[in-house]
Design a protein around this motif. Structure first.
Motif, short mmCIF file in Angstrom:
data_model
loop_
_atom_site.label_atom_id
_atom_site.label_comp_id
_atom_site.label_asym_id
_atom_site.label_seq_id
_atom_site.Cartn_x
_atom_site.Cartn_y
_atom_site.Cartn_z
N LYS A 14 0.82 -1.22 0.00
CA LYS A 14 0.00 0.00 0.00
C LYS A 14 0.85 1.27 0.00
CE LYS A 14 -0.69 -0.23 5.00
NZ LYS A 14 -1.71 -0.44 6.03
N ASP A 15 2.12 1.16 0.45
CA ASP A 15 3.02 2.31 0.43
C ASP A 15 3.51 2.64 -0.97
OD1 ASP A 15 2.89 2.43 3.26
OD2 ASP A 15 4.57 1.02 3.44
N PRO B 34 -0.54 3.25 -3.87
CA PRO B 34 -1.51 3.90 -2.97
C PRO B 34 -2.97 3.52 -3.18
CG PRO B 34 0.06 5.50 -3.82
CD PRO B 34 0.31 4.22 -4.56
N GLU B 35 -3.37 3.16 -4.42
CA GLU B 35 -4.77 2.79 -4.64
C GLU B 35 -5.13 1.46 -3.99
OE1 GLU B 35 -2.99 1.65 -8.78
OE2 GLU B 35 -2.57 3.14 -7.26
N LEU B 36 -4.12 0.73 -3.51
CA LEU B 36 -4.36 -0.52 -2.78
C LEU B 36 -4.17 -0.25 -1.29
CD1 LEU B 36 -2.56 -3.07 -5.13
CD2 LEU B 36 -5.02 -2.71 -4.86
N GLU B 37 -4.99 0.65 -0.77
CA GLU B 37 -4.81 1.15 0.60
C GLU B 37 -4.92 0.10 1.69
OE1 GLU B 37 -9.23 3.03 1.19
OE2 GLU B 37 -7.76 4.14 0.02
N GLU B 38 -5.50 -1.05 1.40
CA GLU B 38 -5.61 -2.13 2.39
C GLU B 38 -4.55 -3.21 2.21
OE1 GLU B 38 -7.81 -1.92 4.92
OE2 GLU B 38 -8.36 0.01 4.06
N SER C 287 -1.50 -5.01 2.72
CA SER C 287 -0.40 -5.04 3.69
C SER C 287 0.66 -6.10 3.36
CB SER C 287 -0.95 -5.25 5.10
OG SER C 287 -1.67 -6.46 5.17
N LYS D 84 -4.60 -6.52 -8.92
CA LYS D 84 -5.19 -5.52 -8.01
C LYS D 84 -6.61 -5.92 -7.62
CE LYS D 84 -4.32 -1.66 -10.31
NZ LYS D 84 -4.05 -0.26 -10.70
N ARG E 80 -7.91 -6.59 -3.82
CA ARG E 80 -9.06 -5.87 -3.26
C ARG E 80 -10.13 -6.83 -2.73
NH1 ARG E 80 -8.45 -2.25 -8.04
NH2 ARG E 80 -7.38 -0.40 -7.25
#
Length: 187
Positions: free
Chosen positions: A53-54, A57-61, A63, A107, A111
């Motif tokens: 996610k770092d 950014p569009e994959l904010e979850e 980890s 992606k 998600r």
């Protein structure tokens, strides 16, 4: 130490125990491309402090840990996986291990929580050698080559012990090397 195997697609490069190059100290590299023009691979046991996610950014979850693949093009992201049945894409580099694939499909799988850490590994940058560079390093005994490993090794999250594990797996001829100190000057 002399390795009889030569670098090839899908083999592991294992750094000799006293290699002081900080990029490859106690490194285990999966070769994902090997041709006359050169070789590409990814360091399997150098986890960065970043999560997916770092860097996406569009994959904010997301980890998923991100590994340091090598010192070349560290502004790029790559992945290897063993879930061709889900992604439907990628270049097979070893039995059941694939490099790359359709990132948009990936992606969507991330998600939907349809992919797990033991199926995929992400890298920033890659390791690369010019056409004769790796040959020279092999003559200098910088690397040991292995083709005898289980795919779980590639997707292991135990990066601290991975180098030692693959050395021991090479058999009694190499097992004693696994106990060499990282810095012999400290003995």
């Amino acid at each position: 130490m002399i390795s009889r195997l030569q670098p090839a697609l899908g083999r592991l490069l294992i750094s000799e125990p006293f290699l002081m190059d900080p990029n490859f100290k106690r490194a285990v590299v999966l070769i994902t491309d090997h041709q006359d023009e050169g070789t590409v691979g990814f360091i399997l046991n150098q986890c960065s402090t970043l999560l997916l996610k770092d860097v996406v950014p569009e994959l904010e979850e997301a980890s998923f840990p991100v590994y340091f693949g090598g010192p070349v093009e560290t502004d790029t992201i790559h992945f290897i996986h063993r879930c061709y049945d889900k992604i439907g894409d990628g270049q097979e580099v070893a039995k059941g291990i694939y490099w790359g694939g359709n990132f948009e499909t990936l992606k969507a799988l991330i998600r939907n929580d349809s992919i797990s850490e033991d199926e995929i590994k992400f890298f920033i940058g890659y390791s690369g050698w010019g056409n004769d560079q790796l040959k020279r390093e092999m003559k200098e005994n910088t690397w040991i080559v292995s083709d005898d490993f289980h795919p779980d090794v590639v997707f292991s999250g135990n990066e601290e012990n991975l180098w030692r594990e693959v050395i021991i797996n090479l058999g009694p001829k190499y097992a004693h090397v696994s106990n060499f100190p990282q810095d012999p000057n400290l003995n």
